[in-house]
Every structure is written in C-alpha cells, then in structure tokens.
Design an enzyme around this catalytic site. Sequence first.
Site, PDB file in Angstrom:
ATOM      1  N   CYS A  82       0.883  -1.390   0.020  1.00 47.24           N
ATOM      2  CA  CYS A  82       0.018   0.024  -0.105  1.00 47.24           C
ATOM      3  C   CYS A  82       1.012   1.261   0.027  1.00 47.24           C
ATOM      4  CB  CYS A  82      -0.895  -0.085   1.284  1.00 47.24           C
ATOM      5  SG  CYS A  82      -2.369   1.155   1.093  1.00 47.24           S
ATOM      6  N   HIS A 192      -3.538  -4.999  -0.268  1.00 49.33           N
ATOM      7  CA  HIS A 192      -3.419  -5.531   1.083  1.00 49.33           C
ATOM      8  C   HIS A 192      -3.443  -7.100   0.917  1.00 49.33           C
ATOM      9  CE1 HIS A 192      -3.555  -1.763   3.244  1.00 49.33           C
ATOM     10  NE2 HIS A 192      -4.287  -1.433   2.391  1.00 49.33           N
ATOM     11  N   GLU A 194      -2.677  -8.949   3.285  1.00 52.44           N
ATOM     12  CA  GLU A 194      -3.078  -9.485   4.701  1.00 52.44           C
ATOM     13  C   GLU A 194      -4.487  -9.506   4.759  1.00 52.44           C
ATOM     14  OE1 GLU A 194      -2.782  -4.867   5.130  1.00 52.44           O
ATOM     15  OE2 GLU A 194      -1.845  -6.734   4.103  1.00 52.44           O
TER      16      GLU A 194
END
Length: 212
Positions: A82, A192, A194
């Site tokens: 990001c 992202h 995650e």
Amino acid sequence: MSDVAIIDYGMGNLRSVAKAVEHVAPGKTVVVTSDPAVVAAAGRVVFPGQGAMPDCMRELDLRGLRASVLEAAASKPFLGICIGEQMLFEHSEEGDVPGLGILPGNVVRFPDANMVAADGARLKVPHMGWNRVQQRIAHPLWEGIPDGERFYFVHSYFVRPDEPSLVAAETDYGLMFTSAVARDNIFAVQFHPEKSAQAGLRMLANFISWAP
C-alpha cells in the site's frame, strides 16, 4: 536476528500484517519494529503503511528509519504494501512530497470525475474493495496465484512507474493502473495481501520462501 522485520513507523495498525506473516511462516521469528538496528539485522523486510503520504514520510524520518529502509531495499527480500509501495517512488501528488526515490516514477491520484466501470456505473474514489489483479510478468511471488485473482484495495492514489519493466501487475478501475511492481529483490503491491484471503496468504508465503 529476526527472520522477518515488519517496519513500524507509526502509520497504521500492523497487527493484521504481522498475524498474516506469522500464519504463513511457522517457526520463523517475525517482529514488528521501529528500531533501525533490528531492521538492518533481519533476513527479510516488510514495509507496510496506511494514511497520507506526507505523514508517512515525516514519521519515517522522525524515527530515523529512512537509511534502514534504503539499505533493506538494496540488499534483502523486500515487500512493500500500500503506502509502503508508494513511498518507494520519487514523488507523490498527495501533499506534493518527495518519496524515497528507490524506484523511478510518481504517485498520482485517481480522477474524481468521469470514472466509470465497463457497465457504465460510476466509480468512486477511494478505490475500496476487491478487484482483479492482472499479472504482467512471471515472478516467484505469483506462484500458485491465478492470473486475474481478486485482492483487496483501499486507496485514492497509485504509482505510475517511469520504466515499463517495473510493472508486475495492473488493475482496471476506470483506467488501467499499476497494482504491483518488481525489481531485483523488491516486490511491492498497492493492495493488501493481509486482507486478501487465501490469495494474499499465498503471496506472503511466497515472499517468505523467495530467494532473489
């Protein structure tokens, strides 16, 4: 010495990043750190971030982490996420600030008007939610991830590399924008991992085993 250092410069809750990396790296030492010495000693580095580019650059310098990031990006497996991707470039329109200048190019904003999807629906800024990532190069971090897989995005700005060879993936959001870049030991993504379910975990697992 830690196996993986996740750089903490005070911008964003890094718990989800750390938990995801720990999940795919059993037996590895994963630390969230703002200590330049710990970053320097780590085997590989994750550079995430949330927030506005000017704030991120300021906080990075206030914590004395700039040199550690530059050294890590030059010498070991390095994953930007990001804002951590955007900060690698030379300049950002967000706040009109210089980045780290590791990669050539700029960070630009999505236009606020006339952004439409293929079906004619108006698209909002920020770009938020799941979207397809079209792989543009073969890379170890794409192993086991189908081309066109969906990843999770939250952003209003994106990178525009000066060198086409840096583009590792693109995504369509009213226009085709660069959603991942790669060079040597650096891989960085706008989305992202995650927060991107199994595809994101697979990417992080690939990073843990990557030997550039």
